[in-house]
Design an enzyme around this catalytic site. Structure first.
Site, PDB file in Angstrom:
ATOM      1  N   ARG A  61     -18.055 -60.285  47.386  1.00 37.06           N
ATOM      2  CA  ARG A  61     -19.146 -59.318  47.193  1.00 37.06           C
ATOM      3  C   ARG A  61     -20.499 -59.915  47.567  1.00 37.06           C
ATOM      4  O   ARG A  61     -21.458 -59.197  47.801  1.00 37.06           O
ATOM      5  CB  ARG A  61     -19.184 -58.857  45.732  1.00 37.06           C
ATOM      6  CG  ARG A  61     -17.910 -58.164  45.271  1.00 37.06           C
ATOM      7  CD  ARG A  61     -17.938 -57.898  43.783  1.00 37.06           C
ATOM      8  NE  ARG A  61     -17.919 -59.164  43.051  1.00 37.06           N
ATOM      9  CZ  ARG A  61     -17.934 -59.278  41.742  1.00 37.06           C
ATOM     10  NH1 ARG A  61     -17.986 -58.186  40.996  1.00 37.06           N
ATOM     11  NH2 ARG A  61     -17.899 -60.443  41.157  1.00 37.06           N
ATOM     12  N   TYR A  79      -2.534 -44.544  50.060  1.00 33.57           N
ATOM     13  CA  TYR A  79      -3.375 -43.585  49.340  1.00 33.57           C
ATOM     14  C   TYR A  79      -4.807 -43.538  49.863  1.00 33.57           C
ATOM     15  O   TYR A  79      -5.600 -42.709  49.435  1.00 33.57           O
ATOM     16  CB  TYR A  79      -3.327 -43.780  47.817  1.00 33.57           C
ATOM     17  CG  TYR A  79      -3.787 -45.112  47.269  1.00 33.57           C
ATOM     18  CD1 TYR A  79      -5.119 -45.498  47.305  1.00 33.57           C
ATOM     19  CD2 TYR A  79      -2.878 -45.956  46.660  1.00 33.57           C
ATOM     20  CE1 TYR A  79      -5.531 -46.699  46.766  1.00 33.57           C
ATOM     21  CE2 TYR A  79      -3.288 -47.168  46.120  1.00 33.57           C
ATOM     22  CZ  TYR A  79      -4.614 -47.534  46.176  1.00 33.57           C
ATOM     23  OH  TYR A  79      -5.019 -48.726  45.639  1.00 33.57           O
TER      24      TYR A  79
END
Length: 159
Positions: free
Chosen positions: A21, A101
Site C-alpha cells: 500500500r 467474482y
C-alpha cells in the site's frame, strides 16, 4: 513479493517484506532485491485482502484497506518495476492474479471484487502503456469457446 531473474543461478530465494500500500515501502524492497539479483524477468501481482462480510456491514475503513492492498498495491509494484525496466531498456513478463467474482460479483466480497476488477482494468492499461516497449509483456487473454458450467453435487455432475 519475490523477484525472479533467469540469470540468477542456484536455489536461493530472495525476499523482502513490504507494505504494497506504501510506494516508499515498495521502492525500498525493490531497491534491496534489485541490488542483489538485478531486475526481475517475471513479476507476479498477487496482492489480496478481504473481509468476509455483508456489504452493509463493511466499514469505510475496511473497504479502503482492501482497495489499498489489492488495487493500489498492484499499481505501486507494477509502476515501480515497470519504470525501472524501461529506464534499463530491459524486458519482463507481468502476470496479475484475479478471481472469477471480479466479473460476476459474489456475496460477502464486494470490496475485493471491486479491487480485482480494477486490477484487471489496470493490467489492460499497463499492457497498452508498457507494450510500447516491446520487451515488456503482459499476457493477452485469448477467447475461449464457452463450455457449460458444471456443478459437482454429492459426487454427481449436474449441468
Amino acid at each position: 513479493y519475490f523477484i525472479l531473474n533467469k540469470n540468477y543461478q542456484g536455489n536461493k530465494v530472495l525476499y523482502h517484506t513490504a507494505d504494497v500500500r506504501d510506494p516508499e515501502s515498495v521502492k525500498l524492497a525493490l531497491d534491496n532485491l534489485v541490488s542483489v539479483a538485478g531486475l526481475p524477468d517475471i513479476v507476479i501481482n498477487n496482492a489480496a485482502g478481504n473481509f468476509i462480510s455483508p456489504f452493509e456491514r463493511l466499514s469505510p475503513n475496511g473497504w479502503k484497506v482492501i482497495i489499498d492492498i489489492v488495487l493500489n498495491g498492484t499499481a505501486n509494484v507494477t509502476l515501480d518495476v515497470g519504470k525501472r525496466l524501461i529506464d534499463a531498456g530491459k524486458g519482463a513478463n507481468f502476470l496479475s492474479i484475479s478471481t472469477t467474482y471480479a466479473k460476476n460479483g459474489s456475496g460477502f466480497v464486494a470490496a475485493s471484487a471491486a479491487a480485482k476488477s480494477g486490477v484487471e482494468a489496470l493490467t489492460k492499461f499497463f499492457s497498452f502503456l508498457f507494450n510500447m516497449n516491446p520487451s515488456i509483456n503482459f499476457p493477452k487473454k485469448k477467447k475461449k469457446k464457452k463450455k457449460k458450467d458444471l456443478l459437482l453435487l454429492n459426487g454427481e455432475d449436474m449441468v
